[in-house]
Every structure is written in C-alpha cells, then in structure tokens.
Design a protein around this motif. Structure first.
Motif, PDB file in Angstrom:
ATOM      1  N   LEU A  96     -33.154   9.819 -19.826  1.00  0.00           N
ATOM      2  CA  LEU A  96     -31.565   9.686 -20.191  1.00  0.00           C
ATOM      3  C   LEU A  96     -30.725   9.926 -19.325  1.00  0.00           C
ATOM      4  O   LEU A  96     -29.790   9.351 -19.284  1.00  0.00           O
ATOM      5  CB  LEU A  96     -31.309  10.530 -21.374  1.00  0.00           C
ATOM      6  CG  LEU A  96     -32.045  10.206 -22.720  1.00  0.00           C
ATOM      7  CD1 LEU A  96     -31.647  11.453 -23.964  1.00  0.00           C
ATOM      8  CD2 LEU A  96     -31.666   8.943 -23.336  1.00  0.00           C
ATOM      9  N   ARG A  97     -31.016  10.873 -18.621  1.00  0.00           N
ATOM     10  CA  ARG A  97     -30.156  10.950 -17.185  1.00  0.00           C
ATOM     11  C   ARG A  97     -29.920   9.758 -16.482  1.00  0.00           C
ATOM     12  O   ARG A  97     -28.914   9.575 -15.857  1.00  0.00           O
ATOM     13  CB  ARG A  97     -30.310  12.369 -16.549  1.00  0.00           C
ATOM     14  CG  ARG A  97     -29.796  12.768 -15.352  1.00  0.00           C
ATOM     15  CD  ARG A  97     -30.453  14.034 -14.821  1.00  0.00           C
ATOM     16  NE  ARG A  97     -30.161  14.157 -13.519  1.00  0.00           N
ATOM     17  CZ  ARG A  97     -30.653  14.850 -12.775  1.00  0.00           C
ATOM     18  NH1 ARG A  97     -31.718  15.589 -12.991  1.00  0.00           N
ATOM     19  NH2 ARG A  97     -30.334  14.915 -11.275  1.00  0.00           N
ATOM     20  N   LYS A  98     -30.869   9.089 -16.185  1.00  0.00           N
ATOM     21  CA  LYS A  98     -30.990   7.903 -15.424  1.00  0.00           C
ATOM     22  C   LYS A  98     -30.507   6.611 -16.177  1.00  0.00           C
ATOM     23  O   LYS A  98     -30.034   5.840 -15.501  1.00  0.00           O
ATOM     24  CB  LYS A  98     -32.270   7.642 -14.758  1.00  0.00           C
ATOM     25  CG  LYS A  98     -33.151   8.604 -13.993  1.00  0.00           C
ATOM     26  CD  LYS A  98     -34.516   8.492 -13.841  1.00  0.00           C
ATOM     27  CE  LYS A  98     -35.191   9.427 -13.065  1.00  0.00           C
ATOM     28  NZ  LYS A  98     -36.771   9.490 -13.120  1.00  0.00           N
ATOM     29  N   GLN A  99     -30.841   6.804 -17.377  1.00  0.00           N
ATOM     30  CA  GLN A  99     -30.583   5.390 -18.131  1.00  0.00           C
ATOM     31  C   GLN A  99     -28.965   5.395 -18.525  1.00  0.00           C
ATOM     32  O   GLN A  99     -28.439   4.421 -18.692  1.00  0.00           O
ATOM     33  CB  GLN A  99     -31.340   5.162 -19.496  1.00  0.00           C
ATOM     34  CG  GLN A  99     -31.379   3.975 -19.952  1.00  0.00           C
ATOM     35  CD  GLN A  99     -31.952   2.714 -19.129  1.00  0.00           C
ATOM     36  OE1 GLN A  99     -32.883   3.180 -18.496  1.00  0.00           O
ATOM     37  NE2 GLN A  99     -31.232   1.764 -19.255  1.00  0.00           N
ATOM     38  N   ALA A 100     -28.476   6.564 -18.921  1.00  0.00           N
ATOM     39  CA  ALA A 100     -27.076   6.691 -19.541  1.00  0.00           C
ATOM     40  C   ALA A 100     -26.065   5.859 -18.535  1.00  0.00           C
ATOM     41  O   ALA A 100     -25.228   5.094 -18.978  1.00  0.00           O
ATOM     42  CB  ALA A 100     -26.492   8.086 -19.682  1.00  0.00           C
ATOM     43  N   PRO A 101     -25.828   5.912 -17.200  1.00  0.00           N
ATOM     44  CA  PRO A 101     -25.186   5.357 -16.352  1.00  0.00           C
ATOM     45  C   PRO A 101     -25.194   3.908 -16.468  1.00  0.00           C
ATOM     46  O   PRO A 101     -24.198   3.080 -16.232  1.00  0.00           O
ATOM     47  CB  PRO A 101     -25.441   5.800 -14.850  1.00  0.00           C
ATOM     48  CG  PRO A 101     -25.771   7.171 -15.225  1.00  0.00           C
ATOM     49  CD  PRO A 101     -26.712   7.087 -16.451  1.00  0.00           C
ATOM     50  N   ILE A 102     -26.499   3.477 -16.442  1.00  0.00           N
ATOM     51  CA  ILE A 102     -26.553   1.957 -16.719  1.00  0.00           C
ATOM     52  C   ILE A 102     -26.202   1.267 -17.957  1.00  0.00           C
ATOM     53  O   ILE A 102     -25.498   0.501 -18.108  1.00  0.00           O
ATOM     54  CB  ILE A 102     -28.282   1.708 -16.660  1.00  0.00           C
ATOM     55  CG1 ILE A 102     -28.717   2.139 -15.125  1.00  0.00           C
ATOM     56  CG2 ILE A 102     -28.519   0.303 -16.752  1.00  0.00           C
ATOM     57  CD1 ILE A 102     -30.274   2.369 -15.197  1.00  0.00           C
ATOM     58  N   TRP A 103     -26.231   2.163 -19.076  1.00  0.00           N
ATOM     59  CA  TRP A 103     -25.707   1.645 -20.224  1.00  0.00           C
ATOM     60  C   TRP A 103     -24.311   1.728 -20.394  1.00  0.00           C
ATOM     61  O   TRP A 103     -23.692   0.700 -20.823  1.00  0.00           O
ATOM     62  CB  TRP A 103     -26.260   2.584 -21.533  1.00  0.00           C
ATOM     63  CG  TRP A 103     -27.631   2.500 -21.957  1.00  0.00           C
ATOM     64  CD1 TRP A 103     -28.522   1.472 -21.690  1.00  0.00           C
ATOM     65  CD2 TRP A 103     -28.518   3.506 -22.606  1.00  0.00           C
ATOM     66  NE1 TRP A 103     -29.670   1.887 -22.284  1.00  0.00           N
ATOM     67  CE2 TRP A 103     -29.748   3.161 -22.806  1.00  0.00           C
ATOM     68  CE3 TRP A 103     -28.137   4.786 -23.062  1.00  0.00           C
ATOM     69  CZ2 TRP A 103     -30.826   3.887 -23.159  1.00  0.00           C
ATOM     70  CZ3 TRP A 103     -29.242   5.535 -23.343  1.00  0.00           C
ATOM     71  CH2 TRP A 103     -30.483   4.917 -23.566  1.00  0.00           C
ATOM     72  N   LEU A 104     -23.765   2.741 -19.693  1.00  0.00           N
ATOM     73  CA  LEU A 104     -22.273   2.589 -19.494  1.00  0.00           C
ATOM     74  C   LEU A 104     -21.583   1.569 -18.835  1.00  0.00           C
ATOM     75  O   LEU A 104     -20.362   1.434 -18.842  1.00  0.00           O
ATOM     76  CB  LEU A 104     -21.749   3.971 -18.890  1.00  0.00           C
ATOM     77  CG  LEU A 104     -22.077   5.323 -20.011  1.00  0.00           C
ATOM     78  CD1 LEU A 104     -21.996   6.691 -19.244  1.00  0.00           C
ATOM     79  CD2 LEU A 104     -21.240   5.262 -21.193  1.00  0.00           C
ATOM     80  N   SER A 105     -22.373   1.221 -17.858  1.00  0.00           N
ATOM     81  CA  SER A 105     -21.853  -0.137 -16.818  1.00  0.00           C
ATOM     82  C   SER A 105     -22.237  -1.390 -17.653  1.00  0.00           C
ATOM     83  O   SER A 105     -21.960  -2.502 -16.821  1.00  0.00           O
ATOM     84  CB  SER A 105     -22.351   0.246 -15.526  1.00  0.00           C
ATOM     85  OG  SER A 105     -23.795   0.055 -15.533  1.00  0.00           O
ATOM     86  N   SER A 106     -22.845  -1.338 -18.854  1.00  0.00           N
ATOM     87  CA  SER A 106     -23.026  -2.643 -19.269  1.00  0.00           C
ATOM     88  C   SER A 106     -22.169  -2.944 -20.583  1.00  0.00           C
ATOM     89  O   SER A 106     -21.698  -1.948 -21.278  1.00  0.00           O
ATOM     90  CB  SER A 106     -24.728  -2.481 -19.720  1.00  0.00           C
ATOM     91  OG  SER A 106     -25.232  -2.364 -18.728  1.00  0.00           O
ATOM     92  N   PRO A 107     -22.286  -4.159 -21.063  1.00  0.00           N
ATOM     93  CA  PRO A 107     -21.252  -4.363 -22.128  1.00  0.00           C
ATOM     94  C   PRO A 107     -22.016  -3.816 -23.478  1.00  0.00           C
ATOM     95  O   PRO A 107     -23.173  -3.645 -23.307  1.00  0.00           O
ATOM     96  CB  PRO A 107     -21.072  -5.943 -22.257  1.00  0.00           C
ATOM     97  CG  PRO A 107     -21.532  -6.374 -21.018  1.00  0.00           C
ATOM     98  CD  PRO A 107     -22.461  -5.422 -20.212  1.00  0.00           C
ATOM     99  N   PRO A 108     -21.468  -3.216 -24.499  1.00  0.00           N
ATOM    100  CA  PRO A 108     -19.952  -3.402 -24.622  1.00  0.00           C
ATOM    101  C   PRO A 108     -19.008  -2.312 -24.124  1.00  0.00           C
ATOM    102  O   PRO A 108     -17.671  -2.177 -24.390  1.00  0.00           O
ATOM    103  CB  PRO A 108     -20.005  -3.332 -26.459  1.00  0.00           C
ATOM    104  CG  PRO A 108     -21.089  -2.601 -26.630  1.00  0.00           C
ATOM    105  CD  PRO A 108     -22.076  -2.823 -25.423  1.00  0.00           C
ATOM    106  N   CYS A 109     -19.825  -1.385 -23.525  1.00  0.00           N
ATOM    107  CA  CYS A 109     -19.127  -0.158 -22.982  1.00  0.00           C
ATOM    108  C   CYS A 109     -18.086  -0.432 -21.709  1.00  0.00           C
ATOM    109  O   CYS A 109     -17.368   0.260 -21.588  1.00  0.00           O
ATOM    110  CB  CYS A 109     -19.934   1.076 -22.727  1.00  0.00           C
ATOM    111  SG  CYS A 109     -20.722   1.664 -24.369  1.00  0.00           S
ATOM    112  N   LYS A 110     -18.537  -1.219 -20.793  1.00  0.00           N
ATOM    113  CA  LYS A 110     -17.956  -1.421 -19.490  1.00  0.00           C
ATOM    114  C   LYS A 110     -16.510  -1.653 -19.487  1.00  0.00           C
ATOM    115  O   LYS A 110     -15.675  -1.195 -18.846  1.00  0.00           O
ATOM    116  CB  LYS A 110     -18.681  -2.660 -19.073  1.00  0.00           C
ATOM    117  CG  LYS A 110     -18.280  -3.024 -17.502  1.00  0.00           C
ATOM    118  CD  LYS A 110     -19.055  -4.030 -16.898  1.00  0.00           C
ATOM    119  CE  LYS A 110     -18.728  -4.343 -15.635  1.00  0.00           C
ATOM    120  NZ  LYS A 110     -19.270  -5.628 -14.998  1.00  0.00           N
ATOM    121  N   SER A 111     -16.086  -2.645 -20.666  1.00  0.00           N
ATOM    122  CA  SER A 111     -14.737  -3.041 -20.554  1.00  0.00           C
ATOM    123  C   SER A 111     -13.946  -1.868 -21.303  1.00  0.00           C
ATOM    124  O   SER A 111     -12.672  -1.832 -21.005  1.00  0.00           O
ATOM    125  CB  SER A 111     -14.579  -3.983 -21.721  1.00  0.00           C
ATOM    126  OG  SER A 111     -14.970  -3.568 -22.868  1.00  0.00           O
TER     127      SER A 111
END
Length: 140
Positions: A96-111
């Motif tokens: 989760l520590r590795k994956q969370a930043p990837i999710w945050l830098s992807s849509p729909p969170c990125k915007s």
C-alpha cells in the motif's frame, strides 16, 4: 553498390535527474507541511486493507475531502510488515505504501491534488503521506 557505415550514432540525452520533487504549492506552506507544522484536516487509515479494498476508499476520501474544501489531508498506508506471502499475493512488504502515490497521481485523484509528500514523523513518517489538495472553485 557500396554500403556506407553510419558516421556517428545519434545521441539521446535525458534531462538531468531531479533531486527535489517539482513543487506545485507555495514554498513556505510546503516547508511548514514537511516539518509537521500544518495540521491535517482529515485522516484516512488504510492499515489492514487489501489493494482492492484500499483503492476505492482512497479515491472516495480524496473526492469527499476536495468537495468539503479541505486543503491538507493525511493518508496512512503503514510501513508494511514482512511476512510469508499467501498464495494470491505477488508482493508483500509495504505494498500500500508503494501503490498509494501511484493512485494519487492517476485520475480521478490527480486533478484534485496539488502536492503529495511523505509525512513528518509525528504524523506517521514513512508510513503516511501528506496530500495537499487544490482549491475547490465550484459554487454550492
């Protein structure tokens, strides 16, 4: 017919590696955040969740926080524990520590996000992330 060798190969130069992350927010606020002087307005604790459980919770949390006009939120991923992998697990330690930043830098969170960085020790250190959200400019 003569075949001429290529005189010189084409060089491809890459931009220099950046030591500092690209700063999208105010430098003073970023420094205060990194030093733990800004208090998160909301916290999401993902301890004990699988990847498939954690992803929708994180997306929903970011969207809800954005619409509630929050600016700084804390996402606790945990540092992960070393254990023997189960049959359906491909990776174990701190996934989760590795994956969370990837999710945050992807849509729909990125915007909705201006900056993401590791939290200060008093807010969880390497097992947590500060997420600084953009301003919600929509009128209610």
């Amino acid at each position: 017919l003569k075949i001429r060798p290529i005189s010189s190969p084409t060089l491809i130069t890459l931009p220099p590696a950046q030591d500092k992350p690209i700063l999208k927010m105010d430098q003073k606020a970023f420094t205060r955040m990194k030093r733990g002087r800004l208090k998160p307005e909301a916290t999401l604790d993902l301890h004990g969740y699988t990847l498939t459980q954690a992803h929708p919770r994180l997306v929903h949390f970011i969207q809800r926080s954005f619409h509630a006009n929050r600016r700084l939120v804390l996402v606790i991923t945990g540092k992960g524990t070393k254990h023997n992998l189960l049959a359906d697990e491909r990776e174990g330690y701190g996934i989760l520590r590795k994956q969370a930043p990837i999710w945050l830098s992807s849509p729909p969170c990125k915007s909705k996000i201006l900056q993401v960085c590791q939290a200060h020790e008093k807010h969880g250190g390497s097992g947590a992330l500060y997420v600084y959200l953009t301003r919600n400019k929509t009128k209610i």
